[in-house]
Design a protein around this motif. Structure first.
Motif, PDB file in Angstrom:
ATOM      1  N   HIS A 583      54.648  95.916   5.644  1.00 15.10           N
ATOM      2  CA  HIS A 583      53.163  95.311   5.358  1.00 15.10           C
ATOM      3  C   HIS A 583      53.693  93.781   5.147  1.00 15.10           C
ATOM      4  O   HIS A 583      52.623  92.938   5.277  1.00 15.10           O
ATOM      5  N   VAL A 584      54.690  93.483   4.806  1.00 15.70           N
ATOM      6  CA  VAL A 584      55.176  91.932   4.433  1.00 15.70           C
ATOM      7  C   VAL A 584      55.322  91.243   5.801  1.00 15.70           C
ATOM      8  O   VAL A 584      54.573  90.120   6.070  1.00 15.70           O
ATOM      9  N   LEU A 585      55.473  91.716   7.099  1.00 18.28           N
ATOM     10  CA  LEU A 585      55.834  91.200   8.192  1.00 18.28           C
ATOM     11  C   LEU A 585      54.588  91.565   8.984  1.00 18.28           C
ATOM     12  O   LEU A 585      54.657  91.198  10.391  1.00 18.28           O
ATOM     13  N   GLU A 586      53.609  92.478   8.469  1.00 23.23           N
ATOM     14  CA  GLU A 586      52.405  92.836   9.411  1.00 23.23           C
ATOM     15  C   GLU A 586      52.580  93.620  10.628  1.00 23.23           C
ATOM     16  O   GLU A 586      52.260  93.074  11.633  1.00 23.23           O
ATOM     17  N   ALA A 587      53.387  94.563  10.434  1.00 29.21           N
ATOM     18  CA  ALA A 587      53.887  95.371  11.740  1.00 29.21           C
ATOM     19  C   ALA A 587      53.927  97.026  11.519  1.00 29.21           C
ATOM     20  O   ALA A 587      53.722  96.992  10.328  1.00 29.21           O
ATOM     21  N   ALA A 588      53.929  97.796  12.494  1.00 29.75           N
ATOM     22  CA  ALA A 588      53.924  99.161  12.251  1.00 29.75           C
ATOM     23  C   ALA A 588      55.396  99.412  11.686  1.00 29.75           C
ATOM     24  O   ALA A 588      56.491  98.862  12.188  1.00 29.75           O
ATOM     25  N   VAL A 589      55.557 100.431  10.851  1.00 34.25           N
ATOM     26  CA  VAL A 589      56.593 101.037  10.312  1.00 34.25           C
ATOM     27  C   VAL A 589      57.569 101.274  11.412  1.00 34.25           C
ATOM     28  O   VAL A 589      58.808 101.047  11.495  1.00 34.25           O
ATOM     29  N   SER A 590      57.017 102.011  12.651  1.00 33.76           N
ATOM     30  CA  SER A 590      58.036 102.449  13.723  1.00 33.76           C
ATOM     31  C   SER A 590      58.480 101.314  14.480  1.00 33.76           C
ATOM     32  O   SER A 590      59.582 101.519  14.964  1.00 33.76           O
ATOM     33  N   ASP A 591      57.915  99.996  14.202  1.00 36.56           N
ATOM     34  CA  ASP A 591      58.599  98.730  14.759  1.00 36.56           C
ATOM     35  C   ASP A 591      59.652  98.044  13.997  1.00 36.56           C
ATOM     36  O   ASP A 591      60.377  96.793  14.670  1.00 36.56           O
ATOM     37  N   ILE A 592      59.799  98.422  12.808  1.00 33.57           N
ATOM     38  CA  ILE A 592      60.997  97.805  12.071  1.00 33.57           C
ATOM     39  C   ILE A 592      62.129  98.401  12.214  1.00 33.57           C
ATOM     40  O   ILE A 592      62.433  99.596  11.928  1.00 33.57           O
TER      41      ILE A 592
END
Length: 804
Positions: A583-592
């Motif tokens: 949420h902080v980086l505005e990306a999908a969880v799968s991409d973290i």
């Protein structure tokens, strides 16, 4: 919200440098680094908080009234004069403590015939009978310590003395004084392990049988800090400041004894000045001060003195056995049998029967392919303080028994002692290896480790050194002490990780540091797992309101159990962090992805550190959905490692004996150990040094002696010798690590290993020196007088004898 997104090439370069610096800062404190213990500056300044350092407003003071007889019937306790003395608040006897539970033995063993072992009731104060010198019969509570002491000395206890017995073997004989009317022969437990018929058959078929009488002597624990307790009762809740080996276990035991819910008990343990197993238990004094605090409505404090601790603490070891080893003609081990007695003292401590029974079974196997093991132990009551765990609690004993038997067998068969060991050592190809003691070893490289130790000790140069000693009229000996210990079994353990608003992180876990130095290696593990700066991590272990469960420390298990819990809890932090970072980086969880303390969007240079993320959450800078984790905090209860671990090693001691005086000088001490992955080599070396010195003390000097009336003759440091710095050489240490496969860190326990290696290697070294004078065996401690006496007898007509 992008917390870390470079704007230009210069920023890219700076960011790379910053990331490198960040990573190097963590790696400096990573697993495997000798990071200095973080608590040492505080302790060296005298700023530690031990139990006796704590004082509460309006506290009173307790002093115990103890029996001066080893055995007898209590006819009367006259405390009238004491009650009238200035400052005396109350005097309690056993009658005042009715309603509390017993101090329990938790060992669940049965006799060899299947019947339950005998566990006599033990209250906090003796009721009708005293059973050892120091048995508490009353407690005086007064305004000052001196007033309490004066009043305690004025209490008159009328006792009809009975005959006493202080040896387990003597206590088990017919006609011996009975400590309990309902315990025939003073035998609490007739323990047996093994297939007796198969072992008998192996001995009958053996080409050679070695038999040795072996004593593992009684020891006074002598922790640097005497025990103390400060009790208070507030808001219908018991509060106890006390040394322990785990606050969750102490709380549960105290609550059961008091008959209250665990939530009604609060245990607080600060620094602990040594324990070695002894301070894990509930002692009578704790019940007395808790009762007094509630009855008087004010805090009550008790602190032992050194002289008192010789009587009031549990003692260690005290086993008297016959060891037997059956061998084939080529030296292959066929079977091993241990038969004898384990002294329980006057009462069963919480774990009293365990060291002389199951822990002998598990550890007498050591690193050898012995196919059959039989252990028969009678656990016997004597008129002495109770026996409890003492550094190793059966592990050093089991290894000592088998190593002495191997040296004796080699001498009797005329074979090389090293060759006999090599022939029977478990080989790497044998692993995993199911032992006769019903344990499966997962890892180890025993022959290579032994070879490395002999090279480290310059074994090839020993013959030259021995000749040089003989030219000076001295006898030189070299002793081998191979060992393998089975650490405590798996149990549940807590790891709670809390991210604080000031940027620090608090780790809470249910093991407890009583001198081992947990704070540093635990922080190293957490720092490596999460990339948190080492100096931002603090450890909480001593507050039962924060440690709601945990297995405590004992059996060399802390790094396996807390380490496993920390690794699992850290993984849960990462799992929560990925969702928050998405949420902080505005990306999908799968991409973290998570690496070196940073959450990164895969394939990009956009990232946020775990520390930055925690700070943002505390500052309210992250607007998260309601269904997203709102913090990084984790409280996790681990099931623990999948099995025990098997630390092992080879210790080599070299001594010189003066035949004119019997004085032993320990000249060299070398060892190679396999502790798996070593989290902090400096801390491990410190633990090893301490264990080695304790083993040396037992081997050469520490001796607990009672007279025929049950009076302790070695009741102070004037008579009970303790090892000093001048008694030991510098130690040469090396590692041969083979990672354990039973826990995620690959670690093995190390806290008790030094005792197992030194006890055996030092005894074997002295007896190697004496062998040319025909002395086959001596029992510990190998004091100058005992050696001198043996040499005189050997020079007469006793050559070749085993002298006890």
């Amino acid at each position: 919200m992008n917390l870390h997104q470079p704007a230009d090439g210069q920023a890219d370069k700076l960011t790379a440098d910053a990331l490198t610096a960040e990573r190097l800062a963590v790696e400096k404190f990573a697993v495997g680094q000798s990071v200095p213990r973080s608590e040492d500056p505080m302790l060296l300044r005298g700023a530690g908080r031990y139990t006796d350092d704590v004082n509460l407003p309006n506290q009173a003071y307790a002093v115990m009234v103890r029996s001066r007889n080893a055995h007898g019937v209590i006819r009367a306790i006259d405390a009238e004069a004491s009650r009238k003395m200035p400052g005396v608040l109350r005097i309690y006897t056993a009658a005042d403590l009715e309603g509390y539970g017993p101090l329990k033995c938790i060992v669940p063993f049965k006799n060899r015939d299947g019947s339950p072992m005998r566990k006599p009731w033990r209250g906090a104060l003796a009721k009708n009978k005293v059973r050892y010198v120091g048995d508490p019969v009353a407690v005086v509570v007064a305004e000052t310590v001196l007033a309490a002491k004066d009043a305690a000395e004025a209490v008159v206890v009328q006792i009809d003395a009975l005959p006493a017995v202080t040896s387990a073997e003597d206590a088990a004989r017919g006609g011996a004084p009975l400590l309990y009317d309902d315990v025939p022969g003073n035998i609490s437990l007739d323990y047996h392990f093994g297939d007796a018929a198969a072992v008998d058959a192996a001995f009958a078929a053996a080409a050679h049988v070695t038999r040795l009488p072996l004593i593992n002597s009684r020891l006074v624990v002598n922790a640097m800090e005497p025990r103390a307790a400060l009790a208070n009762y507030e808001n219908e809740r018991f509060i106890l400041y006390v040394a322990s080996q785990g606050v969750a276990g102490m709380r549960a035991n105290i609550a059961e004894l008091l008959g209250v819910d665990a939530k009604a008990v609060h245990i607080l343990t600060g620094q602990v000045g040594g324990s070695f197993g002894m301070k894990a238990a509930v002692f009578p004094e704790y019940v007395c001060v808790l009762h007094a605090a509630r009855a008087l409505g004010r805090p009550v404090k008790w602190t032992d003195e050194r002289s008192g601790s010789f009587f009031s603490d549990s003692h260690g070891r005290s086993h008297d056995v016959t060891g037997e080893l059956a061998l084939a003609a080529d030296g292959t081990f066929l079977a091993l049998r241990i038969t004898g007695f384990a002294d329980m003292g006057a009462f069963l401590s919480a774990m009293g029967p365990f060291p002389g029974t199951l822990n002998i079974v598990k550890n007498v196997q050591s690193m050898y392919r012995t196919p059959l093991i039989e252990v028969s132990t009678k656990c016997v009551f004597t008129n002495t303080p109770q026996i409890g765990p003492y550094r190793g609690a059966g592990r050093p004993e089991g290894n000592y028994f088998v190593e002495r038997l191997i040296d004796a067998a080699a001498a009797e068969m005329g074979v090389d002692r090293l060759a006999l060991r090599r022939r029977n050592q478990i080989r790497p190809k044998d692993l995993p290896y199911k032992t006769a003691s019903d344990v499966t070893y997962d890892s180890g490289d025993f022959a290579a480790l032994t070879k490395q130790a002999l090279e480290l000790a310059d074994f090839k140069g020993f013959a030259r050194r021995k000749r040089e000693s003989l030219r000076r009229g001295k006898l030189r000996g070299l002793g081998i002490g191979n060992f393998l210990e089975v650490t405590a079994p798996p149990s549940k353990e807590l790891a709670a990780i809390t991210f604080n608003a000031d940027g620090t992180v608090t780790l809470a876990t249910g093991t407890l540091d009583f001198g081992m130095g947990h704070a540093t290696p635990f922080a190293q593990v957490l720092s490596q797992q999460l990339g948190i700066p080492f100096d931002k991590i603090s450890l909480v272990q001593g507050d039962s309101d924060r440690i709601f469960m945990g297995g405590g420390s004992g059996g060399s298990k802390s790094i396996m159990h807390s380490g496993t819990a920390i690794v699992e809890a850290a993984a849960k932090v990462v799992e929560k962090g990925k969702e928050i970072a998405s949420h902080v980086l505005e990306a999908a969880v799968s991409d973290i992805e998570f690496s070196h303390g940073r959450f990164i969007i895969a394939g990009t240079d956009r990232s946020v550190s775990l520390v930055e993320l925690a700070r943002t959450l505390h500052n309210g800078g992250a607007k998260l959905p309601e269904d997203a984790p709102q913090s990084l905090d984790v409280s996790h209860v681990s099931d623990g490692p999948s099995a025990a671990t098997f630390p092992n090693g080879c210790h080599v001691a070299e001594v010189e004996v003066d035949p004119e005086t019997g004085v032993v000088e320990l000249l060299k001490y070398s060892c190679v150990n396999d502790f798996g992955i070593v989290v902090n080599p400096m801390v491990v070396a410190g633990q090893l040094h301490g264990g080695v010195v304790q083993g040396i003390g037992q081997a050469l000097m520490e001796m607990t002696v009672y007279d025929g009336d049950g009076q302790l003759l070695t009741g102070s440091f004037m008579d009970y010798a303790m090892p000093r710095a001048t008694d030991v050489p510098s130690f040469t240490l090396a590692e041969h690590p083979v990672p354990a496969k039973t826990n995620p860190l690959g670690v093995k326990g190390c806290g008790e290993a030094g005792c197992a290696g030194s006890l055996t290697s030092v005894i074997n070294a002295v007896l190697d020196a004496l062998a040319e004078r025909g002395i086959r065996h001596l029992d510990m401690p190998l004091t100058p007088f005992r050696i001198w006496q043996a040499l005189r007898e050997a020079n007469g007509n006793g050559a070749g004898r085993s002298i006890r």
